[in-house]
Scaffold this motif. Sequence first.
Motif, mmCIF file in Angstrom:
data_model
loop_
_atom_site.group_PDB
_atom_site.id
_atom_site.type_symbol
_atom_site.label_atom_id
_atom_site.label_comp_id
_atom_site.label_asym_id
_atom_site.label_seq_id
_atom_site.Cartn_x
_atom_site.Cartn_y
_atom_site.Cartn_z
ATOM 1 N N THR A 1 -2.150 -5.070 -68.129
ATOM 2 C CA THR A 1 -2.506 -5.383 -66.739
ATOM 3 C C THR A 1 -2.804 -4.097 -65.973
ATOM 4 O O THR A 1 -2.040 -3.131 -66.035
ATOM 5 N N THR A 2 -3.929 -4.096 -65.268
ATOM 6 C CA THR A 2 -4.240 -2.969 -64.388
ATOM 7 C C THR A 2 -3.841 -3.355 -62.968
ATOM 8 O O THR A 2 -3.801 -4.540 -62.625
ATOM 9 N N CYS A 3 -3.551 -2.332 -62.168
ATOM 10 C CA CYS A 3 -3.080 -2.622 -60.817
ATOM 11 C C CYS A 3 -3.390 -1.478 -59.858
ATOM 12 O O CYS A 3 -3.741 -0.373 -60.256
ATOM 13 N N VAL A 4 -3.212 -1.812 -58.603
ATOM 14 C CA VAL A 4 -3.200 -0.825 -57.543
ATOM 15 C C VAL A 4 -2.054 -1.227 -56.620
ATOM 16 O O VAL A 4 -1.804 -2.417 -56.411
ATOM 17 N N ILE A 5 -1.331 -0.244 -56.139
ATOM 18 C CA ILE A 5 -0.191 -0.492 -55.250
ATOM 19 C C ILE A 5 -0.444 0.251 -53.946
ATOM 20 O O ILE A 5 -0.764 1.448 -53.951
ATOM 21 N N TYR A 6 -0.298 -0.488 -52.859
ATOM 22 C CA TYR A 6 -0.443 0.082 -51.519
ATOM 23 C C TYR A 6 0.863 -0.072 -50.760
ATOM 24 O O TYR A 6 1.629 -0.998 -51.020
ATOM 25 N N GLN A 7 1.073 0.833 -49.827
ATOM 26 C CA GLN A 7 2.215 0.687 -48.933
ATOM 27 C C GLN A 7 1.705 0.534 -47.509
ATOM 28 O O GLN A 7 0.642 1.048 -47.155
ATOM 29 N N LEU A 8 2.482 -0.201 -46.732
ATOM 30 C CA LEU A 8 2.193 -0.407 -45.322
ATOM 31 C C LEU A 8 3.432 -0.041 -44.549
ATOM 32 O O LEU A 8 4.526 -0.563 -44.833
ATOM 33 N N GLU A 9 3.289 0.869 -43.609
ATOM 34 C CA GLU A 9 4.427 1.273 -42.794
ATOM 35 C C GLU A 9 4.757 0.168 -41.807
ATOM 36 O O GLU A 9 3.877 -0.374 -41.138
ATOM 37 N N VAL A 10 6.036 -0.180 -41.758
ATOM 38 C CA VAL A 10 6.516 -1.250 -40.891
ATOM 39 C C VAL A 10 7.839 -0.835 -40.263
ATOM 40 O O VAL A 10 8.408 0.184 -40.629
ATOM 41 N N THR A 11 8.331 -1.648 -39.357
ATOM 42 C CA THR A 11 9.624 -1.382 -38.723
ATOM 43 C C THR A 11 10.706 -2.237 -39.391
ATOM 44 O O THR A 11 10.397 -3.198 -40.113
ATOM 45 N N ASP A 12 11.947 -1.906 -39.115
ATOM 46 C CA ASP A 12 13.055 -2.738 -39.596
ATOM 47 C C ASP A 12 12.903 -4.164 -39.089
ATOM 48 O O ASP A 12 13.154 -5.125 -39.810
ATOM 49 N N ARG A 13 12.485 -4.289 -37.847
ATOM 50 C CA ARG A 13 12.290 -5.609 -37.234
ATOM 51 C C ARG A 13 11.191 -6.387 -37.965
ATOM 52 O O ARG A 13 11.329 -7.588 -38.195
ATOM 53 N N ASP A 14 10.105 -5.708 -38.341
ATOM 54 C CA ASP A 14 9.031 -6.353 -39.105
ATOM 55 C C ASP A 14 9.570 -6.902 -40.430
ATOM 56 O O ASP A 14 9.268 -8.032 -40.812
ATOM 57 N N ILE A 15 10.356 -6.095 -41.115
ATOM 58 C CA ILE A 15 10.924 -6.511 -42.400
ATOM 59 C C ILE A 15 11.851 -7.702 -42.198
ATOM 60 O O ILE A 15 11.807 -8.673 -42.970
ATOM 61 N N GLU A 16 12.641 -7.650 -41.172
ATOM 62 C CA GLU A 16 13.544 -8.758 -40.862
ATOM 63 C C GLU A 16 12.756 -10.055 -40.645
ATOM 64 O O GLU A 16 13.105 -11.112 -41.174
ATOM 65 N N LYS A 17 11.656 -9.961 -39.892
ATOM 66 C CA LYS A 17 10.832 -11.143 -39.634
ATOM 67 C C LYS A 17 10.157 -11.634 -40.918
ATOM 68 O O LYS A 17 10.111 -12.835 -41.169
ATOM 69 N N MET A 18 9.650 -10.705 -41.728
ATOM 70 C CA MET A 18 9.001 -11.101 -42.984
ATOM 71 C C MET A 18 9.987 -11.794 -43.911
ATOM 72 O O MET A 18 9.649 -12.810 -44.530
ATOM 73 N N LYS A 19 11.194 -11.282 -43.990
ATOM 74 C CA LYS A 19 12.194 -11.893 -44.872
ATOM 75 C C LYS A 19 12.620 -13.260 -44.349
ATOM 76 O O LYS A 19 12.921 -14.162 -45.141
ATOM 77 N N ARG A 20 12.609 -13.427 -43.047
ATOM 78 C CA ARG A 20 12.918 -14.734 -42.463
ATOM 79 C C ARG A 20 11.834 -15.742 -42.865
ATOM 80 O O ARG A 20 12.138 -16.867 -43.259
ATOM 81 N N VAL A 21 10.574 -15.331 -42.771
ATOM 82 C CA VAL A 21 9.462 -16.204 -43.183
ATOM 83 C C VAL A 21 9.560 -16.471 -44.683
ATOM 84 O O VAL A 21 9.405 -17.612 -45.136
ATOM 85 N N LEU A 22 9.837 -15.449 -45.449
ATOM 86 C CA LEU A 22 9.952 -15.584 -46.898
ATOM 87 C C LEU A 22 11.063 -16.571 -47.275
ATOM 88 O O LEU A 22 10.920 -17.343 -48.225
ATOM 89 N N ASN A 23 12.151 -16.564 -46.522
ATOM 90 C CA ASN A 23 13.260 -17.475 -46.811
ATOM 91 C C ASN A 23 12.858 -18.941 -46.678
ATOM 92 O O ASN A 23 13.400 -19.794 -47.378
#
Length: 184
Positions: free
Chosen positions: A75-97
């Motif tokens: 498998t070939t891939c590319v990995i990117y990062q996106l800078e976010v805040t702790d609050r952003d991560i908290e919201k994303m994990k809430r949606v993910l849940n």
Amino acid sequence: MESKYIFILLTDTGTLFTKSIKKYTKAPYNHASISFDRELTELYSFGRKHPNNPINGGFVKEDIFQGTYSKYPHTTCVIYQLEVTDRDIEKMKRVLNVFKRSRKKFLYNILGVFGVSMNEPVEFSNSYFCSQFVAEILQRSGIKLWDKLPALITPEDFRKHPHFHLVYEGKLFDYEPVKQKWAK
């Protein structure tokens, strides 16, 4: 304040399905996943629920070493990062849940893949394709990166967006954090 990141993994396993998509899109990658760690241990997407069954798709917590990728070591891939805040991560994990709690209700939106090709969003309740899912997580968390619906976002949209910064490109199993775990 310490920088926080999420990671977007774009892949090409070389399967018949991905070759078909690639032939049409001319894009190098055709699957998108989101991770909350550089090692890609907390990796989520919409794809095969079982590595040997390409027909049964839906919401998945991807496992590089035991899941679909383990069947496709080139498998070939590319990995990117996106800078976010702790609050952003908290919201994303809430949606993910929400996805985690109802994982059995979700289906793979194969018609949505065809809708993208016609620039016509095809949306169904509880049905997503990979890049639609990742874009949906971001958008529902307040991170609006595109002026189009998540149902029209492709892996190529992530690749071309200036907010995503390249971390790695090459074979998935040559990515150093994965390589170290694979060697164990």
